[in-house]
Scaffold this active site. Structure first.
Site, PDB file in Angstrom:
ATOM      1  N   ASP A 192       0.830  -1.221   0.000  1.00 14.01           N
ATOM      2  CA  ASP A 192       0.000   0.000   0.000  1.00 14.01           C
ATOM      3  C   ASP A 192       0.859   1.264   0.000  1.00 14.01           C
ATOM      4  OD1 ASP A 192      -1.700   2.110   0.715  1.00 14.01           O
ATOM      5  OD2 ASP A 192      -2.315   1.220   2.622  1.00 14.01           O
ATOM      6  N   HIS A 365      -3.673   4.624   6.724  1.00 12.55           N
ATOM      7  CA  HIS A 365      -2.605   4.073   5.882  1.00 12.55           C
ATOM      8  C   HIS A 365      -1.220   4.346   6.464  1.00 12.55           C
ATOM      9  CE1 HIS A 365      -5.352   3.172   2.515  1.00 12.55           C
ATOM     10  NE2 HIS A 365      -5.984   4.251   2.917  1.00 12.55           N
TER      11      HIS A 365
HETATM   12 ZN   LIG Z   1      -9.142   0.694   2.872  1.00  9.89          ZN
END
Ligand SMILES: [Zn+2]
Length: 550
Positions: A192, A365
Protein backbone atom coordinates in the site's frame (compact mmCIF):
# COMPACT_ATOMS: atom_id res chain seq x y z
CA UNK A 1 10.63 -26.42 -13.99
CA UNK A 2 8.01 -24.66 -11.89
CA UNK A 3 5.18 -23.00 -13.80
CA UNK A 4 5.36 -19.20 -14.09
CA UNK A 5 3.06 -16.93 -12.10
CA UNK A 6 1.62 -13.74 -13.62
CA UNK A 7 0.42 -10.73 -11.65
CA UNK A 8 -1.50 -7.72 -12.98
CA UNK A 9 -3.83 -5.03 -11.72
CA UNK A 10 -7.10 -4.24 -13.47
CA UNK A 11 -7.30 -1.11 -11.31
CA UNK A 12 -5.57 0.68 -8.45
CA UNK A 13 -2.15 1.38 -10.02
CA UNK A 14 -1.92 5.05 -10.90
CA UNK A 15 -5.14 5.97 -9.10
CA UNK A 16 -6.52 5.67 -5.57
CA UNK A 17 -9.58 3.49 -6.01
CA UNK A 18 -11.07 0.58 -7.99
CA UNK A 19 -8.47 -1.81 -6.63
CA UNK A 20 -8.46 -5.14 -8.38
CA UNK A 21 -5.48 -7.47 -8.79
CA UNK A 22 -5.33 -10.81 -10.59
CA UNK A 23 -2.81 -13.61 -10.08
CA UNK A 24 -2.65 -16.40 -12.65
CA UNK A 25 -0.82 -19.72 -12.56
CA UNK A 26 -1.36 -22.94 -14.52
CA UNK A 27 -4.59 -21.61 -16.03
CA UNK A 28 -6.21 -20.79 -12.68
CA UNK A 29 -6.88 -17.25 -11.51
CA UNK A 30 -7.11 -15.67 -8.06
CA UNK A 31 -8.77 -12.23 -7.84
CA UNK A 32 -7.75 -9.89 -5.02
CA UNK A 33 -10.41 -7.24 -4.23
CA UNK A 34 -12.73 -5.56 -6.73
CA UNK A 35 -13.51 -1.97 -5.82
CA UNK A 36 -14.92 1.21 -7.21
CA UNK A 37 -13.59 4.73 -7.62
CA UNK A 38 -15.63 7.76 -6.58
CA UNK A 39 -15.61 10.42 -9.29
CA UNK A 40 -14.42 13.76 -7.93
CA UNK A 41 -15.50 15.74 -10.94
CA UNK A 42 -19.10 16.20 -11.89
CA UNK A 43 -19.60 13.55 -14.55
CA UNK A 44 -23.23 12.87 -13.85
CA UNK A 45 -22.33 9.42 -12.56
CA UNK A 46 -22.20 8.00 -9.02
CA UNK A 47 -19.16 5.83 -9.35
CA UNK A 48 -16.52 4.34 -11.59
CA UNK A 49 -15.77 0.63 -11.85
CA UNK A 50 -12.81 -1.09 -13.49
CA UNK A 51 -13.35 -2.72 -16.87
CA UNK A 52 -13.64 -6.38 -15.90
CA UNK A 53 -14.06 -7.87 -19.38
CA UNK A 54 -10.73 -9.73 -19.20
CA UNK A 55 -11.95 -11.57 -16.10
CA UNK A 56 -15.43 -12.13 -17.48
CA UNK A 57 -14.01 -13.87 -20.55
CA UNK A 58 -12.07 -16.17 -18.24
CA UNK A 59 -14.82 -16.73 -15.69
CA UNK A 60 -14.36 -20.49 -15.68
CA UNK A 61 -10.71 -20.11 -14.68
CA UNK A 62 -11.38 -17.97 -11.61
CA UNK A 63 -10.99 -20.23 -8.59
CA UNK A 64 -11.47 -17.70 -5.83
CA UNK A 65 -12.01 -14.03 -5.04
CA UNK A 66 -10.07 -12.88 -2.00
CA UNK A 67 -11.16 -9.74 -0.15
CA UNK A 68 -8.70 -7.89 2.07
CA UNK A 69 -11.24 -5.57 3.77
CA UNK A 70 -14.65 -3.95 3.40
CA UNK A 71 -13.92 -0.47 2.01
CA UNK A 72 -15.83 0.47 -1.14
CA UNK A 73 -12.64 0.91 -3.15
CA UNK A 74 -11.99 -2.79 -2.48
CA UNK A 75 -15.45 -4.41 -2.57
CA UNK A 76 -17.72 -1.89 -4.35
CA UNK A 77 -17.51 -3.47 -7.82
CA UNK A 78 -17.70 -7.06 -6.57
CA UNK A 79 -21.48 -7.41 -6.96
CA UNK A 80 -21.04 -6.61 -10.63
CA UNK A 81 -18.22 -9.12 -11.06
CA UNK A 82 -20.32 -11.75 -9.31
CA UNK A 83 -22.99 -11.45 -12.00
CA UNK A 84 -20.51 -12.87 -14.48
CA UNK A 85 -18.04 -14.83 -12.37
CA UNK A 86 -19.40 -17.55 -10.10
CA UNK A 87 -16.39 -18.15 -7.87
CA UNK A 88 -16.36 -18.39 -4.09
CA UNK A 89 -15.62 -15.13 -2.28
CA UNK A 90 -13.38 -15.41 0.77
CA UNK A 91 -13.58 -12.43 3.09
CA UNK A 92 -12.90 -11.56 6.71
CA UNK A 93 -15.97 -11.10 8.88
CA UNK A 94 -16.80 -7.37 8.69
CA UNK A 95 -16.24 -7.22 4.92
CA UNK A 96 -18.24 -10.42 4.49
CA UNK A 97 -21.27 -9.02 6.33
CA UNK A 98 -21.14 -5.77 4.33
CA UNK A 99 -21.02 -7.84 1.16
CA UNK A 100 -23.85 -10.05 2.33
CA UNK A 101 -26.07 -6.98 2.82
CA UNK A 102 -25.10 -5.48 -0.52
CA UNK A 103 -25.70 -8.70 -2.47
CA UNK A 104 -29.07 -9.19 -0.78
CA UNK A 105 -30.10 -5.61 -1.66
CA UNK A 106 -29.10 -6.17 -5.27
CA UNK A 107 -30.59 -9.64 -5.54
CA UNK A 108 -27.25 -11.26 -6.33
CA UNK A 109 -26.57 -14.84 -5.37
CA UNK A 110 -23.03 -15.14 -4.13
CA UNK A 111 -20.99 -17.92 -2.57
CA UNK A 112 -19.65 -15.91 0.38
CA UNK A 113 -17.29 -17.70 2.75
CA UNK A 114 -15.96 -16.25 5.97
CA UNK A 115 -12.27 -16.58 6.74
CA UNK A 116 -10.34 -15.75 9.88
CA UNK A 117 -6.77 -14.48 10.08
CA UNK A 118 -4.50 -17.51 9.78
CA UNK A 119 -6.90 -19.38 7.47
CA UNK A 120 -5.61 -20.46 4.06
CA UNK A 121 -7.70 -21.39 1.02
CA UNK A 122 -6.79 -22.79 -2.39
CA UNK A 123 -8.35 -22.36 -5.81
CA UNK A 124 -9.55 -25.93 -6.28
CA UNK A 125 -8.97 -28.13 -9.38
CA UNK A 126 -5.44 -28.97 -8.20
CA UNK A 127 -4.25 -25.37 -8.48
CA UNK A 128 -0.92 -24.84 -6.76
CA UNK A 129 -2.02 -21.38 -5.51
CA UNK A 130 -2.92 -21.13 -1.83
CA UNK A 131 -3.94 -17.89 -0.14
CA UNK A 132 -3.42 -17.18 3.57
CA UNK A 133 -5.10 -14.28 5.41
CA UNK A 134 -2.80 -12.35 7.76
CA UNK A 135 -4.21 -9.94 10.37
CA UNK A 136 -3.31 -6.28 9.71
CA UNK A 137 -4.58 -2.95 11.05
CA UNK A 138 -6.39 -0.27 9.01
CA UNK A 139 -9.40 2.05 9.50
CA UNK A 140 -12.05 -0.69 9.32
CA UNK A 141 -12.34 -3.88 11.40
CA UNK A 142 -10.85 -7.18 10.20
CA UNK A 143 -8.44 -5.83 7.57
CA UNK A 144 -6.11 -8.54 6.29
CA UNK A 145 -3.06 -8.93 4.13
CA UNK A 146 -2.72 -11.96 1.86
CA UNK A 147 0.23 -14.34 1.62
CA UNK A 148 -0.06 -16.32 -1.63
CA UNK A 149 1.89 -19.53 -1.75
CA UNK A 150 2.82 -20.14 -5.42
CA UNK A 151 5.24 -22.35 -7.39
CA UNK A 152 7.38 -19.20 -7.70
CA UNK A 153 7.50 -18.53 -3.96
CA UNK A 154 5.42 -16.42 -1.62
CA UNK A 155 3.70 -13.31 -2.97
CA UNK A 156 2.63 -10.99 -0.16
CA UNK A 157 -0.14 -8.44 -0.78
CA UNK A 158 -0.37 -5.96 2.09
CA UNK A 159 -3.97 -4.87 1.47
CA UNK A 160 -4.55 -1.44 2.98
CA UNK A 161 -2.63 -1.19 6.22
CA UNK A 162 -1.00 0.80 8.96
CA UNK A 163 1.07 -0.77 11.73
CA UNK A 164 -1.17 0.11 14.68
CA UNK A 165 -0.29 -1.33 18.10
CA UNK A 166 -3.49 0.07 19.71
CA UNK A 167 -6.25 -0.12 17.11
CA UNK A 168 -9.22 0.43 19.57
CA UNK A 169 -11.31 -2.25 17.80
CA UNK A 170 -9.80 -5.70 17.25
CA UNK A 171 -6.24 -6.84 17.79
CA UNK A 172 -2.97 -5.37 16.57
CA UNK A 173 -1.38 -6.61 13.33
CA UNK A 174 0.16 -10.10 13.42
CA UNK A 175 3.82 -9.24 13.93
CA UNK A 176 4.97 -12.85 14.63
CA UNK A 177 3.43 -14.06 11.37
CA UNK A 178 5.07 -11.26 9.38
CA UNK A 179 8.43 -12.13 10.94
CA UNK A 180 7.96 -15.83 10.18
CA UNK A 181 7.06 -15.12 6.55
CA UNK A 182 10.12 -12.88 6.24
CA UNK A 183 12.34 -15.64 7.59
CA UNK A 184 10.98 -18.30 5.27
CA UNK A 185 11.38 -16.04 2.23
CA UNK A 186 9.14 -13.71 0.26
CA UNK A 187 9.57 -13.58 -3.51
CA UNK A 188 7.43 -10.52 -4.14
CA UNK A 189 5.84 -7.84 -1.97
CA UNK A 190 2.94 -5.70 -3.19
CA UNK A 191 2.38 -2.92 -0.68
CA UNK A 192 0.00 0.00 0.00
CA UNK A 193 1.54 3.27 -1.23
CA UNK A 194 -1.17 5.78 -0.21
CA UNK A 195 0.98 7.69 2.29
CA UNK A 196 4.42 7.10 0.74
CA UNK A 197 4.96 10.86 0.64
CA UNK A 198 4.41 11.24 4.38
CA UNK A 199 7.56 10.89 6.49
CA UNK A 200 7.51 9.32 9.94
CA UNK A 201 4.70 7.08 11.03
CA UNK A 202 0.93 7.30 11.11
CA UNK A 203 -0.44 7.70 14.62
CA UNK A 204 -2.51 4.98 16.20
CA UNK A 205 -6.28 5.18 16.09
CA UNK A 206 -6.16 5.64 19.87
CA UNK A 207 -4.43 9.01 19.36
CA UNK A 208 -7.67 10.82 18.51
CA UNK A 209 -9.20 10.29 21.99
CA UNK A 210 -7.63 13.38 23.67
CA UNK A 211 -8.79 15.70 20.85
CA UNK A 212 -12.33 14.34 21.00
CA UNK A 213 -12.37 14.70 24.81
CA UNK A 214 -11.17 18.29 24.54
CA UNK A 215 -13.84 19.34 22.05
CA UNK A 216 -16.62 17.44 23.83
CA UNK A 217 -15.46 18.96 27.16
CA UNK A 218 -16.00 22.52 26.02
CA UNK A 219 -19.10 22.06 23.84
CA UNK A 220 -22.24 23.73 25.17
CA UNK A 221 -24.81 22.87 22.48
CA UNK A 222 -25.29 19.70 20.48
CA UNK A 223 -22.22 17.92 19.14
CA UNK A 224 -22.40 16.55 15.59
CA UNK A 225 -19.56 14.25 14.55
CA UNK A 226 -19.08 13.26 10.92
CA UNK A 227 -16.77 10.38 10.02
CA UNK A 228 -16.67 7.36 7.71
CA UNK A 229 -19.40 4.93 8.71
CA UNK A 230 -17.06 1.93 8.53
CA UNK A 231 -14.48 3.48 10.87
CA UNK A 232 -15.76 1.58 13.88
CA UNK A 233 -12.73 2.43 16.05
CA UNK A 234 -13.47 6.12 15.54
CA UNK A 235 -17.17 5.64 16.29
CA UNK A 236 -16.27 3.77 19.48
CA UNK A 237 -14.12 6.68 20.64
CA UNK A 238 -16.81 9.23 19.82
CA UNK A 239 -19.19 7.11 21.90
CA UNK A 240 -16.75 7.14 24.82
CA UNK A 241 -16.23 10.90 24.65
CA UNK A 242 -20.01 11.38 24.55
CA UNK A 243 -20.55 9.04 27.48
CA UNK A 244 -17.98 10.90 29.59
CA UNK A 245 -20.03 14.08 29.10
CA UNK A 246 -23.40 12.41 29.70
CA UNK A 247 -24.45 12.71 26.07
CA UNK A 248 -26.68 10.24 24.29
CA UNK A 249 -25.86 9.22 20.71
CA UNK A 250 -28.21 9.42 17.74
CA UNK A 251 -27.31 7.99 14.33
CA UNK A 252 -28.16 9.99 11.25
CA UNK A 253 -28.10 8.44 7.79
CA UNK A 254 -28.48 4.96 6.38
CA UNK A 255 -24.80 4.07 6.09
CA UNK A 256 -24.09 5.08 9.69
CA UNK A 257 -27.11 3.15 10.88
CA UNK A 258 -26.16 -0.03 8.99
CA UNK A 259 -22.50 -0.05 9.95
CA UNK A 260 -23.13 0.67 13.62
CA UNK A 261 -25.81 -2.00 13.82
CA UNK A 262 -23.50 -4.52 12.17
CA UNK A 263 -20.56 -3.62 14.44
CA UNK A 264 -22.75 -3.97 17.53
CA UNK A 265 -24.12 -7.32 16.35
CA UNK A 266 -20.57 -8.58 15.83
CA UNK A 267 -19.52 -7.31 19.25
CA UNK A 268 -17.01 -4.79 17.85
CA UNK A 269 -18.73 -1.76 19.32
CA UNK A 270 -20.17 -1.10 22.75
CA UNK A 271 -22.21 1.87 23.85
CA UNK A 272 -23.58 2.18 27.40
CA UNK A 273 -27.12 0.82 27.72
CA UNK A 274 -28.68 4.27 28.12
CA UNK A 275 -26.68 5.83 25.37
CA UNK A 276 -28.34 5.11 22.05
CA UNK A 277 -31.33 7.25 21.20
CA UNK A 278 -33.78 7.55 18.34
CA UNK A 279 -34.13 10.71 16.26
CA UNK A 280 -37.49 11.43 17.95
CA UNK A 281 -35.80 11.30 21.36
CA UNK A 282 -32.90 13.36 20.00
CA UNK A 283 -35.25 16.20 19.04
CA UNK A 284 -36.61 16.36 22.61
CA UNK A 285 -33.25 16.22 24.40
CA UNK A 286 -31.59 19.39 25.75
CA UNK A 287 -28.74 20.26 23.32
CA UNK A 288 -26.18 19.70 26.10
CA UNK A 289 -27.17 16.00 26.25
CA UNK A 290 -26.99 15.03 22.59
CA UNK A 291 -24.31 13.75 20.24
CA UNK A 292 -25.20 12.99 16.61
CA UNK A 293 -23.05 10.66 14.51
CA UNK A 294 -23.30 11.07 10.77
CA UNK A 295 -21.45 10.78 7.45
CA UNK A 296 -20.70 13.27 4.70
CA UNK A 297 -17.12 14.30 5.51
CA UNK A 298 -16.29 14.60 1.81
CA UNK A 299 -18.95 17.23 1.20
CA UNK A 300 -21.26 14.86 -0.67
CA UNK A 301 -24.24 17.13 -1.45
CA UNK A 302 -26.88 14.49 -0.70
CA UNK A 303 -25.35 13.43 2.65
CA UNK A 304 -27.05 14.14 5.97
CA UNK A 305 -24.27 16.58 6.91
CA UNK A 306 -24.68 18.67 3.76
CA UNK A 307 -28.44 18.76 4.27
CA UNK A 308 -28.00 19.79 7.91
CA UNK A 309 -25.63 22.52 6.73
CA UNK A 310 -28.21 23.83 4.26
CA UNK A 311 -30.98 23.62 6.86
CA UNK A 312 -32.79 21.07 4.71
CA UNK A 313 -32.68 18.02 6.94
CA UNK A 314 -36.17 16.81 7.80
CA UNK A 315 -35.20 15.34 11.20
CA UNK A 316 -32.67 17.60 12.90
CA UNK A 317 -31.29 21.15 12.86
CA UNK A 318 -27.94 22.75 13.49
CA UNK A 319 -28.37 25.85 15.66
CA UNK A 320 -26.07 28.61 16.88
CA UNK A 321 -23.91 27.24 19.72
CA UNK A 322 -23.76 23.70 18.29
CA UNK A 323 -20.42 22.09 17.51
CA UNK A 324 -19.70 20.12 14.32
CA UNK A 325 -16.61 17.90 14.19
CA UNK A 326 -15.30 16.64 10.85
CA UNK A 327 -13.34 13.61 12.02
CA UNK A 328 -11.66 13.05 8.71
CA UNK A 329 -9.30 14.37 6.11
CA UNK A 330 -10.80 15.42 2.82
CA UNK A 331 -9.82 13.35 -0.17
CA UNK A 332 -7.98 15.49 -2.76
CA UNK A 333 -10.50 16.76 -5.28
CA UNK A 334 -13.23 17.27 -2.69
CA UNK A 335 -11.95 20.61 -1.33
CA UNK A 336 -14.67 22.73 -2.92
CA UNK A 337 -17.52 20.52 -1.75
CA UNK A 338 -16.14 20.26 1.81
CA UNK A 339 -15.54 24.02 1.89
CA UNK A 340 -19.16 24.62 0.90
CA UNK A 341 -20.44 22.46 3.76
CA UNK A 342 -18.16 24.19 6.28
CA UNK A 343 -19.32 27.60 5.02
CA UNK A 344 -22.96 26.63 5.35
CA UNK A 345 -22.44 25.26 8.87
CA UNK A 346 -20.65 28.44 9.97
CA UNK A 347 -23.50 30.49 8.53
CA UNK A 348 -25.87 28.58 10.80
CA UNK A 349 -23.81 29.71 13.78
CA UNK A 350 -22.11 26.38 14.51
CA UNK A 351 -18.52 26.01 15.61
CA UNK A 352 -16.91 23.76 13.01
CA UNK A 353 -13.83 21.83 14.12
CA UNK A 354 -11.83 20.22 11.32
CA UNK A 355 -8.31 20.00 9.93
CA UNK A 356 -5.89 22.30 11.71
CA UNK A 357 -7.53 22.16 15.17
CA UNK A 358 -6.99 19.50 17.85
CA UNK A 359 -6.21 16.04 16.48
CA UNK A 360 -9.56 14.55 15.49
CA UNK A 361 -8.40 12.25 12.76
CA UNK A 362 -5.57 9.86 11.92
CA UNK A 363 -5.01 8.15 8.61
CA UNK A 364 -5.69 4.46 8.07
CA UNK A 365 -2.60 4.07 5.88
CA UNK A 366 1.05 3.50 6.75
CA UNK A 367 3.50 6.38 6.39
CA UNK A 368 7.09 5.98 5.23
CA UNK A 369 8.49 4.50 8.47
CA UNK A 370 5.84 1.78 8.64
CA UNK A 371 6.11 1.04 4.92
CA UNK A 372 9.85 0.55 5.40
CA UNK A 373 9.29 -1.52 8.52
CA UNK A 374 7.04 -3.91 6.59
CA UNK A 375 9.73 -4.23 3.93
CA UNK A 376 12.33 -4.99 6.62
CA UNK A 377 10.05 -7.57 8.24
CA UNK A 378 9.34 -9.41 4.98
CA UNK A 379 12.69 -8.91 3.23
CA UNK A 380 11.21 -9.48 -0.24
CA UNK A 381 13.33 -10.27 -3.29
CA UNK A 382 11.13 -8.04 -5.45
CA UNK A 383 8.77 -5.14 -4.83
CA UNK A 384 5.69 -3.70 -6.56
CA UNK A 385 4.11 -0.60 -5.02
CA UNK A 386 0.29 -0.67 -5.24
CA UNK A 387 -2.68 1.48 -4.22
CA UNK A 388 -1.64 4.98 -5.24
CA UNK A 389 -1.15 7.61 -7.86
CA UNK A 390 2.05 7.40 -9.85
CA UNK A 391 3.98 9.81 -7.61
CA UNK A 392 3.10 7.73 -4.54
CA UNK A 393 4.04 4.48 -6.27
CA UNK A 394 7.34 5.92 -7.33
CA UNK A 395 8.13 7.30 -3.84
CA UNK A 396 7.28 3.93 -2.31
CA UNK A 397 9.62 2.19 -4.78
CA UNK A 398 12.34 4.59 -3.61
CA UNK A 399 11.70 3.57 0.00
CA UNK A 400 12.10 -0.08 -1.05
CA UNK A 401 15.38 0.76 -2.77
CA UNK A 402 16.58 2.47 0.42
CA UNK A 403 15.75 -0.73 2.31
CA UNK A 404 17.94 -2.70 -0.10
CA UNK A 405 15.28 -4.41 -2.24
CA UNK A 406 17.23 -5.07 -5.42
CA UNK A 407 14.32 -5.46 -7.86
CA UNK A 408 11.49 -2.94 -8.04
CA UNK A 409 8.77 -2.89 -10.67
CA UNK A 410 6.65 0.22 -11.19
CA UNK A 411 3.59 -1.24 -12.86
CA UNK A 412 0.47 0.48 -14.11
CA UNK A 413 -2.99 -0.99 -14.64
CA UNK A 414 -2.91 -3.83 -17.16
CA UNK A 415 0.85 -4.42 -17.14
CA UNK A 416 1.69 -8.04 -16.41
CA UNK A 417 4.64 -9.07 -14.26
CA UNK A 418 5.68 -12.67 -14.80
CA UNK A 419 7.69 -14.54 -12.19
CA UNK A 420 9.50 -17.61 -13.49
CA UNK A 421 12.51 -19.77 -12.71
CA UNK A 422 14.61 -17.38 -14.81
CA UNK A 423 13.59 -14.30 -12.83
CA UNK A 424 10.93 -11.75 -13.58
CA UNK A 425 9.87 -9.66 -16.55
CA UNK A 426 7.06 -7.39 -17.64
CA UNK A 427 5.28 -9.03 -20.57
CA UNK A 428 5.02 -7.08 -23.85
CA UNK A 429 1.23 -7.40 -24.00
CA UNK A 430 -1.01 -5.59 -21.57
CA UNK A 431 -4.38 -6.77 -20.29
CA UNK A 432 -7.32 -4.65 -21.45
CA UNK A 433 -8.15 -2.14 -18.72
CA UNK A 434 -10.35 0.91 -18.48
CA UNK A 435 -13.02 2.72 -16.56
CA UNK A 436 -16.73 2.11 -16.64
CA UNK A 437 -18.89 5.05 -15.58
CA UNK A 438 -22.01 3.86 -13.89
CA UNK A 439 -24.46 4.20 -11.02
CA UNK A 440 -25.64 1.88 -8.27
CA UNK A 441 -28.75 0.77 -10.10
CA UNK A 442 -26.70 -0.07 -13.15
CA UNK A 443 -24.29 -2.08 -11.00
CA UNK A 444 -27.20 -4.27 -10.00
CA UNK A 445 -28.32 -4.68 -13.59
CA UNK A 446 -27.41 -7.22 -16.22
CA UNK A 447 -25.20 -4.93 -18.18
CA UNK A 448 -22.67 -2.20 -17.49
CA UNK A 449 -24.14 0.04 -20.18
CA UNK A 450 -27.20 0.23 -17.99
CA UNK A 451 -27.62 4.01 -17.89
CA UNK A 452 -28.51 3.79 -21.54
CA UNK A 453 -30.16 0.45 -21.09
CA UNK A 454 -32.53 1.89 -18.50
CA UNK A 455 -33.90 4.41 -21.01
CA UNK A 456 -34.12 1.76 -23.67
CA UNK A 457 -36.01 -0.52 -21.35
CA UNK A 458 -38.61 2.16 -20.67
CA UNK A 459 -38.97 2.74 -24.40
CA UNK A 460 -39.19 -0.98 -25.06
CA UNK A 461 -41.92 -1.45 -22.51
CA UNK A 462 -44.23 1.38 -23.54
CA UNK A 463 -42.84 3.10 -26.62
CA UNK A 464 -42.33 6.77 -27.45
CA UNK A 465 -44.89 9.45 -28.24
CA UNK A 466 -43.84 12.91 -29.45
CA UNK A 467 -46.07 15.98 -29.56
CA UNK A 468 -44.96 18.68 -31.98
CA UNK A 469 -46.26 22.24 -31.81
CA UNK A 470 -45.15 25.18 -33.97
CA UNK A 471 -45.81 28.66 -32.57
CA UNK A 472 -45.23 32.20 -33.79
CA UNK A 473 -42.24 33.60 -31.96
CA UNK A 474 -43.64 37.14 -31.79
CA UNK A 475 -47.26 36.46 -30.87
CA UNK A 476 -47.18 32.98 -29.34
CA UNK A 477 -50.07 31.95 -31.62
CA UNK A 478 -50.18 28.30 -32.76
CA UNK A 479 -48.97 28.04 -36.35
CA UNK A 480 -49.31 24.29 -36.61
CA UNK A 481 -50.21 21.35 -34.38
CA UNK A 482 -50.30 19.86 -31.94
CA UNK A 483 -49.27 16.89 -34.11
CA UNK A 484 -48.64 13.51 -32.59
CA UNK A 485 -46.22 10.80 -33.65
CA UNK A 486 -45.72 7.50 -31.91
CA UNK A 487 -43.32 4.57 -32.08
CA UNK A 488 -44.29 1.31 -30.43
CA UNK A 489 -47.24 2.72 -28.48
CA UNK A 490 -50.11 0.25 -28.28
CA UNK A 491 -53.55 1.71 -29.08
CA UNK A 492 -52.17 4.92 -30.58
CA UNK A 493 -53.65 4.46 -34.02
CA UNK A 494 -57.35 4.62 -33.18
CA UNK A 495 -56.86 7.31 -30.57
CA UNK A 496 -54.88 9.86 -32.56
CA UNK A 497 -57.74 12.32 -33.11
CA UNK A 498 -58.83 12.13 -29.50
CA UNK A 499 -55.28 12.69 -28.32
CA UNK A 500 -54.86 15.73 -30.55
CA UNK A 501 -58.04 17.23 -29.10
CA UNK A 502 -56.82 16.50 -25.56
CA UNK A 503 -53.51 18.25 -26.23
CA UNK A 504 -55.23 21.23 -27.83
CA UNK A 505 -57.52 21.54 -24.82
CA UNK A 506 -54.52 21.56 -22.47
CA UNK A 507 -53.08 24.44 -24.50
CA UNK A 508 -56.29 26.44 -24.29
CA UNK A 509 -56.39 26.05 -20.53
CA UNK A 510 -52.98 27.72 -20.16
CA UNK A 511 -52.94 31.35 -19.03
CA UNK A 512 -51.54 33.86 -21.57
CA UNK A 513 -48.39 34.15 -19.43
CA UNK A 514 -47.82 30.39 -19.41
CA UNK A 515 -48.43 30.16 -23.16
CA UNK A 516 -45.52 32.52 -23.74
CA UNK A 517 -43.20 30.16 -21.86
CA UNK A 518 -41.92 27.23 -23.94
CA UNK A 519 -41.14 25.11 -20.87
CA UNK A 520 -44.68 25.59 -19.51
CA UNK A 521 -46.21 24.66 -22.85
CA UNK A 522 -44.07 21.53 -23.13
CA UNK A 523 -44.98 20.46 -19.62
CA UNK A 524 -48.71 21.00 -20.26
CA UNK A 525 -48.52 18.86 -23.41
CA UNK A 526 -46.57 16.15 -21.63
CA UNK A 527 -49.04 15.99 -18.74
CA UNK A 528 -52.07 15.90 -21.04
CA UNK A 529 -50.70 13.09 -23.22
CA UNK A 530 -49.54 11.02 -20.27
CA UNK A 531 -52.92 11.41 -18.58
CA UNK A 532 -54.69 10.29 -21.73
CA UNK A 533 -52.65 7.07 -22.02
CA UNK A 534 -52.98 6.31 -18.32
CA UNK A 535 -56.77 6.56 -18.52
CA UNK A 536 -56.87 4.55 -21.73
CA UNK A 537 -55.48 1.39 -20.18
CA UNK A 538 -52.63 2.36 -17.89
CA UNK A 539 -49.92 2.57 -20.56
CA UNK A 540 -46.91 4.78 -19.82
CA UNK A 541 -45.06 5.66 -23.01
CA UNK A 542 -42.17 8.10 -22.83
CA UNK A 543 -43.68 11.43 -23.92
CA UNK A 544 -41.43 13.91 -25.71
CA UNK A 545 -43.01 17.33 -26.33
CA UNK A 546 -41.32 19.54 -28.95
CA UNK A 547 -42.25 23.24 -29.29
CA UNK A 548 -40.75 25.07 -32.26
CA UNK A 549 -40.78 28.87 -32.36
CA UNK A 550 -40.83 30.40 -35.83
ZN1 LIG B 1 -9.14 0.69 2.87
Amino acid sequence: MAPPVRIAALGGLGEVGMNCTVVECDGRIAVIDCGILFPNENLGVDLIAPDLSWLEERHAQVGGIFVTHGHEDHIGALPFLLRKVRAPVYAPRFALELLRNRCAEMGIEADLREVKPGDARDLGDGSPLRVEFVRMTHSIPDACALALRTPQGVIFHSGDFKLDETPVVGRAFDLPRLEALGKSGVRLLLSDSTNAERPGRTLSEAAVAPGLEEVFGRAEGRVFVACFASNIGRIQQVGQAARAEGRRVALLGRAMDQNVRLARDLGYLSFAGWQGCSLEEARELPPRELCVLTTGTQGEPRSALARLARGEHPELRVDPGDTVILSSRHIPGNELAVGQVVNDLCRRGAEVVYEGGPRLHVSGHASEDEQRRLIRLLRPERFVPVHGEYRQLSRHAAHAAAEGVAHRHLLLDGEVLELSDEGARVLPDKLPVGRVYTDREALAGEDMGALVVKDRRLLAEAGLCTVVLVVDKATGAVVRGPDLFAVGVAGFEGAEAELRAEAARALEELSPGARADVAEVQEALRVAVRRFFRKAGGRRPTVLPVVLEL
